[in-house]
Design a protein around this motif. Structure first.
Motif, PDB file in Angstrom:
ATOM      1  N   ALA A   1      42.044  41.293  28.694  1.00  0.00           N
ATOM      2  CA  ALA A   1      41.314  42.327  27.971  1.00  0.00           C
ATOM      3  C   ALA A   1      42.114  43.620  28.020  1.00  0.00           C
ATOM      4  O   ALA A   1      42.958  43.805  28.901  1.00  0.00           O
ATOM      5  N   PRO A   2      41.876  44.553  27.109  1.00  0.00           N
ATOM      6  CA  PRO A   2      42.492  45.881  27.227  1.00  0.00           C
ATOM      7  C   PRO A   2      41.981  46.558  28.494  1.00  0.00           C
ATOM      8  O   PRO A   2      40.773  46.683  28.691  1.00  0.00           O
ATOM      9  N   LEU A   3      42.878  46.996  29.350  1.00  0.00           N
ATOM     10  CA  LEU A   3      42.477  47.529  30.650  1.00  0.00           C
ATOM     11  C   LEU A   3      42.319  49.045  30.645  1.00  0.00           C
ATOM     12  O   LEU A   3      41.900  49.617  31.645  1.00  0.00           O
ATOM     13  N   THR A   4      42.671  49.694  29.533  1.00  0.00           N
ATOM     14  CA  THR A   4      42.397  51.117  29.351  1.00  0.00           C
ATOM     15  C   THR A   4      41.969  51.318  27.905  1.00  0.00           C
ATOM     16  O   THR A   4      42.174  50.439  27.045  1.00  0.00           O
ATOM     17  N   CYS A   5      41.391  52.462  27.609  1.00  0.00           N
ATOM     18  CA  CYS A   5      40.998  52.751  26.232  1.00  0.00           C
ATOM     19  C   CYS A   5      42.215  52.885  25.312  1.00  0.00           C
ATOM     20  O   CYS A   5      42.105  52.680  24.109  1.00  0.00           O
ATOM     21  N   ARG A   6      43.365  53.230  25.878  1.00  0.00           N
ATOM     22  CA  ARG A   6      44.574  53.435  25.077  1.00  0.00           C
ATOM     23  C   ARG A   6      45.424  52.174  24.983  1.00  0.00           C
ATOM     24  O   ARG A   6      46.457  52.176  24.300  1.00  0.00           O
ATOM     25  N   ALA A   7      45.028  51.097  25.653  1.00  0.00           N
ATOM     26  CA  ALA A   7      45.855  49.888  25.696  1.00  0.00           C
ATOM     27  C   ALA A   7      46.023  49.292  24.304  1.00  0.00           C
ATOM     28  O   ALA A   7      45.072  49.222  23.511  1.00  0.00           O
ATOM     29  N   VAL A   8      47.237  48.867  24.013  1.00  0.00           N
ATOM     30  CA  VAL A   8      47.552  48.249  22.722  1.00  0.00           C
ATOM     31  C   VAL A   8      47.357  46.741  22.793  1.00  0.00           C
ATOM     32  O   VAL A   8      46.943  46.098  21.826  1.00  0.00           O
ATOM     33  N   HIS A   9      47.638  46.150  23.967  1.00  0.00           N
ATOM     34  CA  HIS A   9      47.557  44.707  24.131  1.00  0.00           C
ATOM     35  C   HIS A   9      46.646  44.368  25.312  1.00  0.00           C
ATOM     36  O   HIS A   9      46.586  45.123  26.292  1.00  0.00           O
ATOM     37  N   PRO A  10      45.961  43.238  25.250  1.00  0.00           N
ATOM     38  CA  PRO A  10      45.155  42.811  26.399  1.00  0.00           C
ATOM     39  C   PRO A  10      46.047  42.369  27.553  1.00  0.00           C
ATOM     40  O   PRO A  10      47.211  41.991  27.359  1.00  0.00           O
ATOM     41  N   ALA A  11      45.510  42.419  28.755  1.00  0.00           N
ATOM     42  CA  ALA A  11      46.255  42.016  29.947  1.00  0.00           C
ATOM     43  C   ALA A  11      45.288  41.390  30.942  1.00  0.00           C
ATOM     44  O   ALA A  11      44.072  41.566  30.850  1.00  0.00           O
ATOM     45  N   HIS A  12      45.853  40.661  31.894  1.00  0.00           N
ATOM     46  CA  HIS A  12      45.067  40.071  32.957  1.00  0.00           C
ATOM     47  C   HIS A  12      45.098  40.972  34.185  1.00  0.00           C
ATOM     48  O   HIS A  12      46.158  41.436  34.595  1.00  0.00           O
ATOM     49  N   GLY A  13      43.947  41.239  34.755  1.00  0.00           N
ATOM     50  CA  GLY A  13      43.915  41.873  36.064  1.00  0.00           C
ATOM     51  C   GLY A  13      44.175  40.822  37.130  1.00  0.00           C
ATOM     52  O   GLY A  13      44.429  39.649  36.837  1.00  0.00           O
ATOM     53  N   ARG A  14      44.127  41.227  38.388  1.00  0.00           N
ATOM     54  CA  ARG A  14      44.282  40.293  39.500  1.00  0.00           C
ATOM     55  C   ARG A  14      42.958  40.185  40.254  1.00  0.00           C
ATOM     56  O   ARG A  14      42.241  41.172  40.406  1.00  0.00           O
ATOM     57  N   THR A  15      42.649  38.979  40.675  1.00  0.00           N
ATOM     58  CA  THR A  15      41.484  38.783  41.534  1.00  0.00           C
ATOM     59  C   THR A  15      41.973  38.434  42.927  1.00  0.00           C
ATOM     60  O   THR A  15      43.034  37.814  43.098  1.00  0.00           O
ATOM     61  N   TRP A  16      41.197  38.815  43.940  1.00  0.00           N
ATOM     62  CA  TRP A  16      41.608  38.677  45.332  1.00  0.00           C
ATOM     63  C   TRP A  16      40.577  37.869  46.101  1.00  0.00           C
ATOM     64  O   TRP A  16      39.370  38.052  45.928  1.00  0.00           O
ATOM     65  N   HIS A  17      41.081  36.976  46.953  1.00  0.00           N
ATOM     66  CA  HIS A  17      40.223  36.064  47.703  1.00  0.00           C
ATOM     67  C   HIS A  17      40.735  36.032  49.135  1.00  0.00           C
ATOM     68  O   HIS A  17      41.919  35.730  49.382  1.00  0.00           O
ATOM     69  N   VAL A  18      39.874  36.341  50.092  1.00  0.00           N
ATOM     70  CA  VAL A  18      40.288  36.530  51.481  1.00  0.00           C
ATOM     71  C   VAL A  18      39.446  35.659  52.393  1.00  0.00           C
ATOM     72  O   VAL A  18      38.221  35.555  52.220  1.00  0.00           O
ATOM     73  N   ARG A  19      40.127  35.057  53.369  1.00  0.00           N
ATOM     74  CA  ARG A  19      39.448  34.267  54.397  1.00  0.00           C
ATOM     75  C   ARG A  19      39.897  34.745  55.750  1.00  0.00           C
ATOM     76  O   ARG A  19      41.100  34.891  56.014  1.00  0.00           O
ATOM     77  N   LEU A  20      38.934  35.034  56.629  1.00  0.00           N
ATOM     78  CA  LEU A  20      39.255  35.459  57.997  1.00  0.00           C
ATOM     79  C   LEU A  20      39.556  34.217  58.837  1.00  0.00           C
ATOM     80  O   LEU A  20      38.741  33.291  58.912  1.00  0.00           O
ATOM     81  N   LEU A  21      40.749  34.198  59.454  1.00  0.00           N
ATOM     82  CA  LEU A  21      41.173  33.061  60.249  1.00  0.00           C
ATOM     83  C   LEU A  21      40.887  33.237  61.726  1.00  0.00           C
ATOM     84  O   LEU A  21      40.613  32.257  62.445  1.00  0.00           O
ATOM     85  N   SER A  22      40.977  34.471  62.225  1.00  0.00           N
ATOM     86  CA  SER A  22      40.721  34.723  63.646  1.00  0.00           C
ATOM     87  C   SER A  22      40.275  36.169  63.819  1.00  0.00           C
ATOM     88  O   SER A  22      40.438  36.990  62.923  1.00  0.00           O
ATOM     89  N   GLY A  23      39.722  36.460  64.981  1.00  0.00           N
ATOM     90  CA  GLY A  23      39.267  37.808  65.286  1.00  0.00           C
ATOM     91  C   GLY A  23      37.838  38.047  64.873  1.00  0.00           C
ATOM     92  O   GLY A  23      37.340  39.166  64.980  1.00  0.00           O
ATOM     93  N   VAL A  24      37.159  36.996  64.379  1.00  0.00           N
ATOM     94  CA  VAL A  24      35.766  37.139  63.939  1.00  0.00           C
ATOM     95  C   VAL A  24      34.823  37.106  65.136  1.00  0.00           C
ATOM     96  O   VAL A  24      34.958  36.226  65.987  1.00  0.00           O
TER      97      VAL A  24
END
Length: 313
Positions: free
Chosen positions: A290-313
């Motif tokens: 999608a266009p990520l700003t109002c001025r964007a000429v072309h659509p783009a992909h954002g990044r999604t983030w996925h986190v798992r705690l392995l230790s220290g919980v």
């Protein structure tokens, strides 16, 4: 995601009528899509704030009332020294005379600080020390609200009312902070915490920082930290209830995949109160472009983030 009924509404500021954003604006569409703002803070760790009322063009420094003969020299020095230049102005007084204030801000962990000075001319900034050795040190959080309509209309329509009503002592309108689709955007200095889609008058955000805490629901990340660290911190804060501004500093970042592949993975180690907290972080492109700003000429992909705690919980 179902958008709230008033997702196109712009809050009214004192003395001003309520406004409305067009449905196609980037900040409206980001809410409709449910774009995640996690791990989207700027890479900057040091800032030069230059008080400059009046209009700002797309490039605020060179398209404002700042001395045009000085602007290229100042921009060059900032690039060389790794300092981000932001124009600032007091909310509601864009056409008044400036007091010619300026500040150097250091957001690096352990050396955070804001030092304010006054200049007689713009040219003084080119040779002035940017190490905190001059100026008066501020002892309270500084709130910058992106209101740079010349860069993106959403920032002005959402940012200016917020700047006028935010219940804090040191609030400024700012030039482009980044992440226009997350307007209203706020940068809290000196620690460099970025916030997006800040609701109402921002009172909950101000209350949190007055108590030395982050406001997790709207936190984009801490400026200057790599995006995988920002994502790891966000998840760990939520799961472990560690909201202090100095909690969970990074100890190690280990990349597990080559840079630039579609799905990237890291192991990020954070400093916890009782020992290290180890996380596994994964990033992938958003499903929808999608266009990520109002001025964007072309659509783009954002990044999604996925986190798992392995230790220290």
């Amino acid at each position: 995601m179902t958008a709230p009924a008033d997702f196109c509404q712009v809050a009214a500021a004192p003395g001003l009528p309520a406004g409305r954003l067009e449905p196609g604006r980037c900040s409206v569409q980001a809410l409709v899509r449910g774009d995640s703002e996690i791990a989207t803070a700027s890479p900057a760790q040091r800032w030069l704030l230059v008080e400059q009322p009046g209009p700002w063009g797309v490039d605020a420094l060179t398209q404002s009332r700042f001395d045009p003969a000085v602007a290229p020299r100042l921009a060059h020095r900032a690039r060389v020294e790794g300092v981000r230049v932001l124009l600032v102005r007091r909310p509601g007084d864009r056409l008044t005379d400036s007091q010619h204030r300026w500040a150097i801000v250091d957001g690096r962990p352990g050396v955070e600080g804001v030092w304010w000075s006054v200049r007689d001319s713009d040219a003084e900034l080119v040779d002035a020390p940017w190490d905190g050795s001059v100026g008066e040190r501020a002892d309270r959080p500084l709130y910058l609200v992106c209101a740079h309509g010349g860069h993106d209309a959403c920032c002005a329509l959402r940012g200016r009312p917020l700047a006028r009503t935010m219940p804090a002592d040191d609030v400024w309108e700012s030039s482009h902070l980044g992440g226009c689709r997350f307007a209203s955007n706020v940068l809290v200095l000196p620690h460099g915490f970025y916030y997006g889609q800040v609701p109402g008058d921002g009172a909950e955000l101000v209350e949190a920082h007055a108590g030395g805490r982050v406001a997790l629901p709207w936190l984009r990340g801490r400026s200057g930290l790599p995006a995988p660290v920002q994502a790891a911190q966000h998840t760990a804060r939520g799961e472990l209830f560690l909201l202090g501004v100095d909690d969970l500093l990074p100890r190690d970042v280990r990349r597990l995949t080559p840079a630039g592949v579609e799905v990237e993975r890291w192991v990020v180690t954070l400093a916890g109160p009782d020992g290290d907290i180890v996380t596994e972080v994964e990033s992938r492109p958003s499903e929808e472009s999608a266009p990520l700003t109002c001025r964007a000429v072309h659509p783009a992909h954002g990044r999604t983030w996925h986190v798992r705690l392995l230790s220290g919980v």
